[in-house]
Design an enzyme around this catalytic site. Structure first.
Site, PDB file in Angstrom:
ATOM      1  N   CYS A 103       0.759  -1.304  -0.061  1.00 25.69           N
ATOM      2  CA  CYS A 103       0.010   0.185  -0.074  1.00 25.69           C
ATOM      3  C   CYS A 103       0.943   1.288  -0.012  1.00 25.69           C
ATOM      4  O   CYS A 103       1.685   1.261   0.820  1.00 25.69           O
ATOM      5  CB  CYS A 103      -0.923   0.209   1.211  1.00 25.69           C
ATOM      6  SG  CYS A 103      -1.977   1.745   1.514  1.00 25.69           S
ATOM      7  N   ASP A 104       0.693   2.234  -1.042  1.00 26.47           N
ATOM      8  CA  ASP A 104       1.475   3.393  -0.905  1.00 26.47           C
ATOM      9  C   ASP A 104       1.469   4.209   0.309  1.00 26.47           C
ATOM     10  O   ASP A 104       2.411   4.836   0.662  1.00 26.47           O
ATOM     11  CB  ASP A 104       0.830   4.292  -2.074  1.00 26.47           C
ATOM     12  CG  ASP A 104       1.330   3.753  -3.343  1.00 26.47           C
ATOM     13  OD1 ASP A 104       2.040   2.896  -3.429  1.00 26.47           O
ATOM     14  OD2 ASP A 104       0.397   4.291  -4.594  1.00 26.47           O
TER      15      ASP A 104
END
Length: 116
Positions: free
Chosen positions: A11-12
């Site tokens: 996940c960024d």
């Protein structure tokens, strides 16, 4: 100080939060929902401390792929089972600092949390 970050490693937002913690030299452990799993007790704790509406990520693709009927049936009771089944629908990161939970990541939010 005990710091645990919960989320999904690719996940960024998780990556940004990890970078921020590392830049501040704050040690933490990371719990990956996909690799280490998730259970009803964990999700219930998140929902009790943060409110289930805050925990449920309605902006992600997993939520958008639910049928309208599934979305309409989400409530404080049903949300736990749904989030255990689809952990990608948990807003990320969930951060636990000495037993108190926080959700999301913004640099200014973390700066305030760790200055208290």
């Amino acid at each position: 100080m005990s710091v645990i970050m919960y989320g999904i490693s690719n996940c960024d937002t998780i990556k940004k939060a990890k970078k921020w913690l590392e830049a501040q030299q704050i040690s933490y452990s990371f719990h990956d929902f996909r690799k280490q799993g998730i259970d009803e007790d964990m999700v219930t704790t998140f929902c009790n401390q943060l409110g289930w509406e805050s925990v449920l990520n309605k902006r992600g693709t997993t939520y958008r792929q639910l049928s309208q009927e599934q979305k309409d049936e989400i409530n404080g009771t049903s949300v736990v089972k749904l989030l255990v089944e689809y952990p990608a629908m948990i807003k990320r990161p969930v951060l636990c600092i000495d037993g108190k939970y926080h959700i999301g990541f913004k640099p200014e939010q973390y700066a305030k949390l760790f200055s208290e």
